[in-house]
Design a protein around this motif. Structure first.
Motif, mmCIF file in Angstrom:
data_model
loop_
_atom_site.group_PDB
_atom_site.id
_atom_site.type_symbol
_atom_site.label_atom_id
_atom_site.label_comp_id
_atom_site.label_asym_id
_atom_site.label_seq_id
_atom_site.Cartn_x
_atom_site.Cartn_y
_atom_site.Cartn_z
ATOM 1 N N LYS A 23 0.836 -1.234 0.162
ATOM 2 C CA LYS A 23 0.129 0.123 -0.085
ATOM 3 C C LYS A 23 0.739 1.152 0.260
ATOM 4 C CE LYS A 23 -3.611 2.508 2.557
ATOM 5 N NZ LYS A 23 -2.890 3.589 3.134
ATOM 6 N N ALA A 24 1.788 1.311 0.932
ATOM 7 C CA ALA A 24 2.725 2.421 0.885
ATOM 8 C C ALA A 24 3.502 2.729 -0.332
ATOM 9 C CB ALA A 24 3.659 2.299 2.137
ATOM 10 N N ILE A 25 4.050 1.729 -1.040
ATOM 11 C CA ILE A 25 4.624 1.733 -2.413
ATOM 12 C C ILE A 25 3.839 2.293 -3.275
ATOM 13 C CG2 ILE A 25 5.824 0.540 -4.020
ATOM 14 C CD1 ILE A 25 6.927 -1.032 -1.849
ATOM 15 N N ALA A 26 2.442 1.638 -3.285
ATOM 16 C CA ALA A 26 1.583 2.041 -4.469
ATOM 17 C C ALA A 26 1.315 3.553 -4.468
ATOM 18 C CB ALA A 26 0.439 1.088 -4.353
ATOM 19 N N GLU A 27 0.879 3.998 -3.104
ATOM 20 C CA GLU A 27 0.499 5.308 -2.913
ATOM 21 C C GLU A 27 1.653 6.310 -3.270
ATOM 22 O OE1 GLU A 27 0.603 7.808 1.123
ATOM 23 O OE2 GLU A 27 -1.282 6.695 0.995
ATOM 24 N N GLU A 28 3.087 6.011 -2.814
ATOM 25 C CA GLU A 28 4.007 6.836 -3.397
ATOM 26 C C GLU A 28 4.238 6.912 -4.844
ATOM 27 O OE1 GLU A 28 8.749 7.414 -2.196
ATOM 28 O OE2 GLU A 28 7.884 5.487 -2.108
ATOM 29 N N ALA A 29 3.986 5.586 -5.449
ATOM 30 C CA ALA A 29 4.348 5.555 -7.057
ATOM 31 C C ALA A 29 3.128 6.221 -7.618
ATOM 32 C CB ALA A 29 4.351 4.116 -7.339
ATOM 33 N N PHE A 30 1.797 6.231 -7.102
ATOM 34 C CA PHE A 30 0.463 6.853 -7.825
ATOM 35 C C PHE A 30 0.833 8.572 -7.756
ATOM 36 C CE2 PHE A 30 -3.518 8.699 -7.787
ATOM 37 C CZ PHE A 30 -4.048 8.104 -8.996
ATOM 38 N N ILE A 31 1.144 8.821 -6.733
ATOM 39 C CA ILE A 31 1.375 10.274 -6.567
ATOM 40 C C ILE A 31 2.652 10.690 -7.356
ATOM 41 C CG2 ILE A 31 2.221 11.984 -5.124
ATOM 42 C CD1 ILE A 31 0.792 10.545 -2.563
ATOM 43 N N TYR A 32 3.532 9.989 -7.253
ATOM 44 C CA TYR A 32 4.655 10.230 -8.213
ATOM 45 C C TYR A 32 4.250 10.422 -9.760
ATOM 46 C CZ TYR A 32 9.040 9.500 -11.156
ATOM 47 O OH TYR A 32 9.743 9.465 -12.151
ATOM 48 N N GLY A 33 3.436 9.362 -10.337
ATOM 49 C CA GLY A 33 3.024 8.940 -11.564
ATOM 50 C C GLY A 33 2.070 9.869 -11.937
ATOM 51 N N PHE A 34 1.333 10.476 -11.154
ATOM 52 C CA PHE A 34 -0.032 10.989 -11.490
ATOM 53 C C PHE A 34 0.064 12.063 -12.810
ATOM 54 C CE2 PHE A 34 -3.293 14.381 -11.446
ATOM 55 C CZ PHE A 34 -4.373 13.656 -11.327
ATOM 56 N N PRO A 35 0.936 13.044 -12.436
ATOM 57 C CA PRO A 35 1.287 14.135 -13.507
ATOM 58 C C PRO A 35 1.745 13.513 -14.824
ATOM 59 C CG PRO A 35 2.868 14.474 -11.820
ATOM 60 C CD PRO A 35 1.893 13.083 -11.344
ATOM 61 N N MET A 36 2.733 12.496 -14.735
ATOM 62 C CA MET A 36 3.210 12.016 -15.651
ATOM 63 C C MET A 36 2.157 11.411 -16.954
ATOM 64 S SD MET A 36 6.681 10.563 -14.147
ATOM 65 C CE MET A 36 7.525 10.003 -15.830
ATOM 66 N N PHE A 248 9.953 1.300 -6.180
ATOM 67 C CA PHE A 248 8.701 0.963 -7.053
ATOM 68 C C PHE A 248 8.897 -0.444 -7.536
ATOM 69 C CE2 PHE A 248 8.171 5.813 -7.961
ATOM 70 C CZ PHE A 248 7.635 6.099 -6.678
ATOM 71 N N ALA A 249 10.158 -0.795 -8.121
ATOM 72 C CA ALA A 249 10.353 -2.125 -8.847
ATOM 73 C C ALA A 249 10.056 -3.240 -7.952
ATOM 74 C CB ALA A 249 11.867 -2.136 -8.991
ATOM 75 N N LYS A 250 9.875 -3.064 -6.675
ATOM 76 C CA LYS A 250 9.556 -4.207 -5.650
ATOM 77 C C LYS A 250 8.136 -4.781 -5.856
ATOM 78 C CE LYS A 250 10.923 -4.104 -1.337
ATOM 79 N NZ LYS A 250 10.842 -3.731 -0.185
ATOM 80 N N ILE A 251 7.016 -3.806 -6.405
ATOM 81 C CA ILE A 251 5.871 -4.196 -6.820
ATOM 82 C C ILE A 251 5.675 -4.239 -8.217
ATOM 83 C CG2 ILE A 251 4.768 -3.450 -4.551
ATOM 84 C CD1 ILE A 251 3.682 -0.957 -6.206
ATOM 85 N N GLY A 252 6.703 -4.085 -9.154
ATOM 86 C CA GLY A 252 6.727 -4.437 -10.531
ATOM 87 C C GLY A 252 6.624 -2.997 -11.495
ATOM 88 N N GLU A 273 -4.566 -1.400 -4.444
ATOM 89 C CA GLU A 273 -5.859 -0.525 -4.697
ATOM 90 C C GLU A 273 -6.135 0.436 -3.578
ATOM 91 O OE1 GLU A 273 -7.900 -0.532 -7.589
ATOM 92 O OE2 GLU A 273 -6.452 -1.827 -8.272
ATOM 93 N N ALA A 274 -5.920 0.118 -2.257
ATOM 94 C CA ALA A 274 -5.783 1.132 -1.144
ATOM 95 C C ALA A 274 -5.023 2.160 -1.287
ATOM 96 C CB ALA A 274 -5.870 0.302 -0.045
ATOM 97 N N GLY A 275 -3.670 1.711 -2.050
ATOM 98 C CA GLY A 275 -2.715 2.898 -1.979
ATOM 99 C C GLY A 275 -3.012 3.698 -3.142
ATOM 100 N N ILE A 276 -3.284 3.317 -4.253
ATOM 101 C CA ILE A 276 -3.832 4.232 -5.375
ATOM 102 C C ILE A 276 -5.147 5.131 -4.804
ATOM 103 C CG2 ILE A 276 -5.326 4.266 -7.611
ATOM 104 C CD1 ILE A 276 -3.791 1.785 -8.177
ATOM 105 N N LYS A 277 -5.953 4.625 -4.042
ATOM 106 C CA LYS A 277 -7.107 5.373 -3.569
ATOM 107 C C LYS A 277 -6.397 6.574 -2.706
ATOM 108 C CE LYS A 277 -11.427 5.181 -1.232
ATOM 109 N NZ LYS A 277 -12.274 4.434 -0.349
ATOM 110 N N SER A 278 -5.557 5.991 -1.647
ATOM 111 C CA SER A 278 -5.090 6.977 -0.601
ATOM 112 C C SER A 278 -4.147 8.026 -1.334
ATOM 113 C CB SER A 278 -4.479 6.227 0.238
ATOM 114 O OG SER A 278 -3.326 5.493 0.135
#
Length: 522
Positions: A23-36, A248-252, A273-278
């Motif tokens: 969840k923590a990695i997904a949240e960080e990656a989603f925030i990072y990738g959103f503008p891209m 990020f690579a840890k979750i693919g 999914e929870a990480g993306i949502k948060s």
């Protein structure tokens, strides 16, 4: 890019995650990738999908728009309707691009904003930076190692293989459009080999661009991020991202790799999914903290800029993109965005009429020009209206009516205020409103906060006039009549203090972006 057909690097890695780690990695990656991912959506519509209504030109070909934006332009949220745009989507893999501007009269503002795939503003040409004399600059990608021609003194380095150039050219009034067209015809964007008059040494490989729209981007954000990272190497100034990308690579999530949620366990999928949502919630929450609030206007002097300005705050970068992607650095343009009205409520022009009054001598302090633009609060796009007016700006000042004390009141409402006040009317949606002020090349007083935008006041309905009283009967003996009172028979109706622009401007203590009227050209 392969969507939803991928693997985590190590099959055993998935079983080694601590609870909450995915969840923590997904949240960080989603925030990072959103503008891209958001930026790629613009690329796809503007430079790739020839069937799109928003398509402009292929990469490395300059495209001029000899008009200002209207509600028909939907590729970018909160579009600027002040200046005709020129666009250049740059593929910098094979060689640099050279952008040149012609001589432009000193009284006319223009700018060339350079934006990479991270949505960092990494360079500017134009009135504020390089001046209005004819000038050329070289834009190189992260992997280029060639020599800069002696005839070029300005070099910008993009951290990504693809980049965007936005050229804004000031339009003074409707009669000025032909002058803008001549200037636009003088802009050039050429591959370096063509600029030097020689054959290109090599062509970059063709790219298999994945289709994207808002639904697809929301469904598979990490699949798109993996695709985009192939063109955003963690080298040079971007090398600071290497530790983060290793997480990020840890979750693919890795450059050029497919992404496969199917190879995560059920619990890990739930965390993903929870990480993306948060992550989305944190981006939205960050918007409410972009800069400070003055008289209901949120003013962020650090919402847009380069990598150094963000200093690793990827949530701020994502929030800025969501609020209005491709915003300028504050020194180029400042964007006060209306958060609340004078009563602390979110503006809703379906319910209220509003007045924005600038006291005499207190118009937005701009070295170039300023504007106030109205958007639909739900879509952040321009709205259709009966007079085709999407903004009020400083070039329109000669036609606007000032109040008796020299102040200026703009009427923000969905219905016409009547013929006598229509010159100052900014049409609004029948519902939530999103109002943005733009101050191009702001004065120091705007940047340091000594100038503050005035509060937007709710215009109270004027109460009906009291019914007239009947004249008293004259007594038979006139000498017995009571002395007449001059105002008794026709009393003045009470007036609401904010019912008129004149009244609204009289309460300074509560007061706290084709054209002469550009919108009429559309």
């Amino acid at each position: 890019m392969t969507i939803a057909v991928a693997s985590v690097d190590n099959a055993n890695a998935r079983s080694k995650f601590e609870k909450g780690e995915v969840k923590a990695i997904a949240e960080e990656a989603f925030i990072y990738g959103f503008p891209m991912v958001m930026n790629y959506g613009v690329y796809y519509e503007s430079f790739i999908d020839t069937a799109s209504s928003q398509y402009k030109a292929p990469f490395n070909q300059l495209y001029n728009t000899a008009r200002v934006y209207t509600p028909a332009d939907t590729a970018v949220v909160t579009p600027n309707s002040d200046t005709p745009y020129s666009f250049i989507g740059m593929d910098l893999r094979a060689e640099p691009i050279v952008i040149c501007n012609p001589d432009i009269e000193k009284s006319r503002y223009f700018s060339v904003q350079l934006i990479d795939m991270y949505t960092f503003n990494y360079g500017y040409m134009g009135t504020r930076t390089t001046g209005n004399a004819a000038h050329c600059a070289l834009i190189a990608g992260p992997r280029w190692k060639g020599k800069v021609p002696k005839t070029i003194s300005t070099v910008f380095r993009s951290e990504t293989d693809f980049s965007l150039g936005l050229i804004r050219t000031q339009l003074f009034n409707a009669a000025d459009i032909d002058n803008v067209k001549k200037i636009q015809a003088g802009y050039r964007a050429l591959p370096l080999s063509q600029f030097e008059g020689r054959a290109a040494k090599a062509r970059a490989a063709a790219v298999k661009w994945p289709k994207i729209d808002k639904e697809l981007g929301a469904r598979d954000p990490f699949a798109y991020l993996n695709f985009l990272l192939s063109y955003a190497p963690a080298t040079g100034s971007a090398a600071v991202e290497a530790p983060m990308r290793a997480r990020f690579a840890k979750i693919g999530i890795a450059a050029g790799k497919p992404f496969d949620v199917g190879k995560l366990t059920a619990d890990q999928k739930e965390e993903l999914e929870a990480g993306i949502k948060s992550g989305m919630e944190k981006i939205k929450g960050k918007i409410d903290n972009l800069g400070g609030v003055e008289n209901g206007w949120r003013i962020a002097s650090n919402a847009f800029g380069d990598r150094a300005m963000y200093a690793g705050d990827y949530a701020r970068r994502a929030a800025a993109a969501m609020a209005g992607i491709y915003g300028n650095d504050a020194v180029e343009a400042l964007y006060p965005m209306l958060a609340t009205d004078s009563e602390g409520k979110k503006p809703d022009t379906g319910v209220n009429n509003y007045a924005l009054t600038f006291p005499a001598g207190m118009l937005p302090p701009a070295k170039a020009f300023w504007s106030v633009t109205m958007y639909d609060g739900k879509t952040q796009l321009l709205i259709n209206n009966p007079i085709n007016r999407y903004l009020v700006n400083s070039p329109m000042l000669p036609d606007l009516k000032k109040n008796a004390d020299g102040s200026l009141t703009l009427l923000l409402q969905k219905d016409s205020p009547g013929p006598d006040k229509q010159t100052n009317w900014l049409p609004a949606p029948n519902g939530p409103a999103y109002i943005v002020m733009r101050i191009y090349w702001p004065e120091a007083s705007a940047l340091n906060g000594s100038w503050k935008p005035p509060a937007v006041q709710i215009v109270k309905a004027e109460p009906p006039a009291a019914p007239a009283q009947a004249e008293p009967a004259t007594p038979a003996d006139a000498s017995q009549a009571a002395p007449a009172k001059a105002d008794a028979a026709s009393p003045e109706p009470a007036k609401s203090e904010a019912a008129t622009p004149e009244a609204a401007k009289s309460e300074p203590d509560k007061a706290d972006p084709a054209k002469d009227q550009p919108q009429k050209q559309q």
